[in-house]
Design a protein around this motif. Structure first.
Motif, short mmCIF file in Angstrom:
data_model
loop_
_atom_site.label_atom_id
_atom_site.label_comp_id
_atom_site.label_asym_id
_atom_site.label_seq_id
_atom_site.Cartn_x
_atom_site.Cartn_y
_atom_site.Cartn_z
N VAL A 62 13.21 -48.13 -39.99
CA VAL A 62 12.23 -47.14 -39.40
C VAL A 62 12.64 -45.86 -39.37
CG1 VAL A 62 10.46 -46.71 -37.83
CG2 VAL A 62 11.01 -49.04 -38.14
N LEU A 63 14.02 -45.65 -39.09
CA LEU A 63 14.79 -44.44 -38.94
C LEU A 63 14.90 -43.60 -40.41
CD1 LEU A 63 16.40 -42.30 -37.44
CD2 LEU A 63 18.34 -43.53 -37.99
N LEU A 64 15.05 -44.48 -41.06
CA LEU A 64 15.11 -44.19 -42.83
C LEU A 64 13.96 -43.90 -43.29
CD1 LEU A 64 17.87 -46.29 -44.26
CD2 LEU A 64 18.24 -44.22 -43.09
N LEU A 65 12.70 -44.72 -42.72
CA LEU A 65 11.44 -44.16 -43.23
C LEU A 65 11.01 -42.84 -42.42
CD1 LEU A 65 9.58 -47.60 -42.52
CD2 LEU A 65 9.99 -46.61 -44.89
N LYS A 66 11.39 -42.62 -41.25
CA LYS A 66 10.87 -41.15 -40.64
C LYS A 66 11.52 -39.91 -41.30
CE LYS A 66 10.54 -39.42 -36.21
NZ LYS A 66 8.79 -39.61 -36.31
N ILE A 67 13.11 -40.28 -41.87
CA ILE A 67 13.75 -39.31 -42.55
C ILE A 67 13.27 -39.06 -43.86
CG2 ILE A 67 16.08 -38.76 -43.35
CD1 ILE A 67 17.35 -40.20 -41.01
N VAL A 68 13.04 -40.21 -44.92
CA VAL A 68 12.41 -40.07 -46.05
C VAL A 68 11.06 -39.25 -45.80
CG1 VAL A 68 11.10 -41.42 -47.79
CG2 VAL A 68 13.28 -42.30 -47.01
N LYS A 69 10.36 -39.46 -44.93
CA LYS A 69 9.01 -38.57 -44.79
C LYS A 69 9.50 -37.18 -44.70
CE LYS A 69 4.57 -37.90 -43.50
NZ LYS A 69 4.44 -36.68 -42.91
N ARG A 70 10.31 -36.97 -43.75
CA ARG A 70 10.81 -35.32 -43.54
C ARG A 70 11.32 -34.63 -44.72
NH1 ARG A 70 12.86 -34.73 -37.15
NH2 ARG A 70 11.00 -35.66 -36.44
N LEU A 71 12.19 -35.63 -45.57
CA LEU A 71 12.64 -35.20 -46.83
C LEU A 71 11.51 -34.74 -47.76
CD1 LEU A 71 15.66 -37.24 -47.19
CD2 LEU A 71 15.66 -34.53 -46.81
N LEU A 72 10.50 -35.82 -47.74
CA LEU A 72 9.28 -35.30 -48.72
C LEU A 72 8.49 -34.33 -48.36
CD1 LEU A 72 7.92 -39.04 -49.32
CD2 LEU A 72 8.76 -37.47 -51.08
N ASP A 73 8.33 -33.92 -47.16
CA ASP A 73 7.72 -32.64 -46.54
C ASP A 73 8.29 -31.44 -47.02
OD1 ASP A 73 5.65 -34.66 -45.40
OD2 ASP A 73 6.44 -34.50 -43.42
N ALA A 74 9.72 -31.79 -46.94
CA ALA A 74 10.37 -30.44 -47.31
C ALA A 74 10.54 -30.23 -48.87
CB ALA A 74 11.91 -30.73 -46.78
#
Length: 214
Positions: free
Chosen positions: A102-114
């Motif tokens: 779930v931590l990596l899912l949250k990081i992936v979301k932030r990278l996509l948003d960037a």
């Protein structure tokens, strides 16, 4: 229509730059602990959301990571980020994600948003999955839109900023702490017994007390 993050942004293949200096590991406080027994029974054991005995189903993982179920399903089917506790096969089973997932899912979301491309994110995810879980707390990910860099010391972050490279940063330790608090309020499942664990939301408890007082 919700994006699955399958768009490719302009930029070369991501390169996770490993520092030559020793990693800095930050000890994080344990918060939002789950009871290991049903309500009304003696609380003989309490497990933190980060425990290996705790797993999170798809809807909970989505809520905690801030993504849609369509994104979660697409990333699992394409191999970007599959659940490490339990997959959706056979078809009768439900995916079960670990805290790290779930931590990596949250990081992936932030990278996509960037605006980081999915190709670059795949490389970053593979690197983070290979890292020791304790080391994740001391990492900062910096991205210039084309390359993702790993920094484990404040000086490395400063060096990137001076070079004009790091324009977006993710302090993994901060994301960790935020996620631990969030998951402590949501339902989970024990991986050894299949028992459903009810999250504890202090605001809900306060509301219940106020209702009883009326």
């Amino acid at each position: 229509m919700s994006s699955t993050g399958d768009d490719t942004a302009v930029g070369g293949l991501c390169a996770m730059h490993l520092p030559r200096t020793a990693r800095t590991v930050t000890d994080l406080p344990r918060v939002g602990r789950f009871p290991a027994v049903q309500p009304g029974q003696p609380a003989i054991e309490r497990l933190a959301p980060t425990s290996e005995l705790i797993g999170y189903r798809g809807p909970t993982a989505c809520a905690a990571a801030g993504i849609t179920y369509r994104q979660l399903d697409y990333w699992a089917r394409t191999g970007l980020l599959e659940p490490s506790v339990r997959s959706a096969y056979p078809a009768t089973s439900q995916r079960l994600y670990s805290f790290r997932d779930v931590l990596l899912l949250k990081i992936v979301k932030r990278l996509l948003d960037a605006g980081v491309s999915l190709q670059n994110i795949r490389v970053a995810v593979a690197h983070l999955q290979a890292a020791e879980q304790g080391d994740l707390a001391g990492m900062t990910l910096m991205c210039d839109g084309a390359t993702v860099y790993e920094c484990t010391t404040p000086q490395q972050v400063v060096d990137l900023l001076k070079g004009g490279q790091g324009v977006f940063g993710i302090a993994v330790g901060a994301v960790w702490r935020e996620l631990e608090l969030t998951l402590g309020r949501l339902h989970a499942e024990r991986t050894d017994t299949g028992e459903t664990l009810v999250g504890h939301d202090p605001s809900d408890e306060l509301a219940q007390r106020r209702n009883r007082a009326v």
